[in-house]
Design a protein around this motif. Structure first.
Motif, PDB file in Angstrom:
ATOM      1  N   ARG A  66      -2.716 -41.745  30.555  1.00 50.11           N
ATOM      2  CA  ARG A  66      -3.468 -42.843  31.167  1.00 50.11           C
ATOM      3  C   ARG A  66      -2.858 -43.245  32.512  1.00 50.11           C
ATOM      4  O   ARG A  66      -3.560 -43.441  33.500  1.00 50.11           O
ATOM      5  N   VAL A  88      -3.580 -40.639  35.200  1.00 49.83           N
ATOM      6  CA  VAL A  88      -4.981 -40.701  35.640  1.00 49.83           C
ATOM      7  C   VAL A  88      -5.172 -41.925  36.536  1.00 49.83           C
ATOM      8  O   VAL A  88      -5.762 -41.837  37.618  1.00 49.83           O
ATOM      9  N   PRO A 130     -11.209 -37.817  37.897  1.00 49.52           N
ATOM     10  CA  PRO A 130     -11.364 -37.161  36.587  1.00 49.52           C
ATOM     11  C   PRO A 130     -12.740 -36.504  36.452  1.00 49.52           C
ATOM     12  O   PRO A 130     -13.752 -37.127  36.773  1.00 49.52           O
ATOM     13  N   LEU A 139     -12.813 -34.673  30.232  1.00 46.61           N
ATOM     14  CA  LEU A 139     -11.877 -35.140  29.195  1.00 46.61           C
ATOM     15  C   LEU A 139     -12.093 -34.281  27.956  1.00 46.61           C
ATOM     16  O   LEU A 139     -13.243 -34.009  27.577  1.00 46.61           O
ATOM     17  N   LEU A 194      -8.428 -43.441  28.422  1.00 43.53           N
ATOM     18  CA  LEU A 194      -7.844 -42.365  29.239  1.00 43.53           C
ATOM     19  C   LEU A 194      -8.600 -42.163  30.544  1.00 43.53           C
ATOM     20  O   LEU A 194      -7.998 -41.966  31.593  1.00 43.53           O
ATOM     21  N   VAL A 195      -9.932 -42.193  30.472  1.00 43.62           N
ATOM     22  CA  VAL A 195     -10.731 -41.947  31.679  1.00 43.62           C
ATOM     23  C   VAL A 195     -10.807 -43.205  32.545  1.00 43.62           C
ATOM     24  O   VAL A 195     -10.966 -43.126  33.761  1.00 43.62           O
ATOM     25  N   ALA A 197     -17.621 -38.697  35.089  1.00 43.37           N
ATOM     26  CA  ALA A 197     -16.861 -37.708  34.303  1.00 43.37           C
ATOM     27  C   ALA A 197     -17.638 -37.341  33.038  1.00 43.37           C
ATOM     28  O   ALA A 197     -18.510 -38.094  32.589  1.00 43.37           O
ATOM     29  N   GLY A 235     -17.048 -35.682  28.940  1.00 43.99           N
ATOM     30  CA  GLY A 235     -15.992 -35.519  27.945  1.00 43.99           C
ATOM     31  C   GLY A 235     -16.498 -34.826  26.706  1.00 43.99           C
ATOM     32  O   GLY A 235     -17.705 -34.812  26.439  1.00 43.99           O
ATOM     33  N   GLU A 258      -6.627 -33.747  26.906  1.00 42.71           N
ATOM     34  CA  GLU A 258      -6.497 -33.157  28.239  1.00 42.71           C
ATOM     35  C   GLU A 258      -7.456 -33.893  29.170  1.00 42.71           C
ATOM     36  O   GLU A 258      -8.603 -34.155  28.795  1.00 42.71           O
ATOM     37  N   VAL A 259      -6.953 -34.245  30.348  1.00 43.43           N
ATOM     38  CA  VAL A 259      -7.867 -34.761  31.378  1.00 43.43           C
ATOM     39  C   VAL A 259      -7.720 -33.849  32.581  1.00 43.43           C
ATOM     40  O   VAL A 259      -6.614 -33.614  33.086  1.00 43.43           O
ATOM     41  N   GLY A 277      -9.051 -32.904  36.487  1.00 42.88           N
ATOM     42  CA  GLY A 277      -9.691 -33.574  37.621  1.00 42.88           C
ATOM     43  C   GLY A 277      -9.642 -32.752  38.884  1.00 42.88           C
ATOM     44  O   GLY A 277      -9.196 -31.590  38.894  1.00 42.88           O
TER      45      GLY A 277
END
Ligand SMILES: NC(=O)c1ccc[n+]([C@@H]2O[C@H](COP(=O)([O-])OP(=O)(O)OC[C@H]3O[C@@H](n4cnc5c(N)ncnc54)[C@H](O)[C@@H]3O)[C@@H](O)[C@H]2O)c1
Length: 341
Positions: A139, A142, A150, A153, A189-190, A228, A230, A247-248, A250
């Motif tokens: 987090r 990001v 991003p 996700l 997270l995003v 984004a 996901g 996993e993110v 970008g």
């Protein structure tokens, strides 16, 4: 020596998660005292209070709520009791840590959140994964722009074994019971809200889960407000253990978290290369996060600040879960706004 008064807690519900929070409150959190435990199953309350040297055990949580010397409650009873207990606790001016989900019904959630707002007490919801050091790092990276904008996700969230069928029947379904943590992680997270959801799911682990009206396997795609996309994949049974990866990805890079294992040895031999399986389940995998979330709740009481996971943070994943179920049943993408307008 600190002159701060201890924050005195009452624990409501001495089951699986109640035991974890009870132990943390009584042994791992400085400046905190666990004063009483209540469970409709008095034996469970008594057993836990003996184990943790807690002076009082009751079958009725009202006894805790009416104790003027108790500042806060940890609500760890079955989900169908949470909203009512929150409302009654606010009437007694208690601060409330409540396990997820608040309820399966939005009207009940809204009534509970309104009571909290009116009483001006603290409410934190038990989305503990935000406090896992690995996920928190993702987090932070990001948010700091380390991976740029991003784009994708990915969350893999698979339990080692399904719960008993009796539990499944009252669980609210996979999305409100299990994926709800992943929905919380997704928006955390995003750093953006989910706009639309599409689910493909099925019963692949146990036909009894299907007979109970639920599914046990799902792939969920999410579209976020910030553009984004996901994907979450869920299973109620991963034979190799609790599979928790994120996993993110970008415009400027990617950040990944793999599974935690009890050790990191790698054994190579004629029959292959072997390593340890992931930590077995949530009790083992998320130990630190349960302590950290409660520390932050206590801090919010002491500092009179907003808790890190609010009532609204508790409500939104329930809405996403409802949209997920609708998408699965109607086999179409569902806008979250279908539930909020
Ligand atoms: N954050 C997490 O990772 C996590 C993990 C597990 C469970 N949970 C949540 O915690 C809650 C409890 O789950 P669990 O797995 O510990 O269930 P559990 O069945 O093991 O324990 C629930 C306990 O609550 C007691 N109880 C029921 N009604 C009560 C009442 N009116 N007053 C007092 N006690 C009452 C039961 O007797 C039981 O001992 C659920 O909402 C669940 O979704 C969260």
């Amino acid at each position: 020596m600190s002159t701060l008064k201890n924050v005195r807690f009452g624990l409501i519900g001495a089951g699986r998660i109640g035991k974890i929070h009870g132990e943390n409150l009584s042994t791992r959190l400085p400046g905190v005292e666990l004063a009483a435990i209540a469970d409709v199953n008095l034996t469970a309350a008594r057993d836990l209070s003996h184990k943790l040297h807690v002076p009082a055990a009751y079958s009725d949580y009202q006894t805790i709520l009416s104790d003027g010397a108790i500042d806060a409650v940890a609500v760890c009873s079955s989900t169908d009791t949470h909203a009512q207990i929150i409302i009654e606790a606010t009437a007694q001016g208690k601060h409330i840590f409540c396990e997820k989900p608040i309820d399966h019904n939005l009207e009940k959630i809204d009534a509970a959140l309104e009571a909290v707002e009116k009483a001006g007490v603290k409410l934190q919801i038990g989305f503990n994964r935000r406090f896992d050091p690995n996920f928190r790092k993702v987090r932070e990276m990001v948010a700091e722009g380390k991976i740029g904008k991003p784009h994708i996700l990915r969350i893999t969230s698979r339990d080692p074994a399904p719960p008993p069928i009796d539990y499944i029947r009252v669980s609210g379904g996979i999305f409100l019971d299990m994926t709800i943590h992943d929905f919380d992680m997704a928006r955390y997270l995003v750093g953006s809200e989910v706009r639309e959801i599409y689910v493909a799911g099925g019963v692949m682990v146990d036909p009894q889960i299907g007979e109970a009206g639920d599914i046990d396997t799902a792939v969920i795609t999410l579209q976020f407000e910030n553009g984004a996309i996901g994907v979450i994949d869920n299973s109620r049974q991963a034979v190799y253990g609790y599979d928790q990866r994120v996993e993110v990805f970008g415009s400027d890079g990617m950040v990944t978290v793999l599974n935690n294992t009890p050790d990191t040895h790698i054994y190579s031999a004629v029959d292959g290369v072997h390593s340890s399986k992931p930590l077995y389940f949530f009790l083992e995998r998320y130990t630190e996060s349960f302590i950290a979330e409660m520390k932050e709740f206590v801090k919010s009481i002491r500092d009179d600040s907003t808790p890190p996971v609010t009532g609204i943070d508790g409500r939104i994943p329930v809405v996403i879960g409802m949209a997920a179920w609708k998408s699965y049943q109607e086999r179409r993408p569902v806008l979250i706004s279908e539930f909020t307008q």
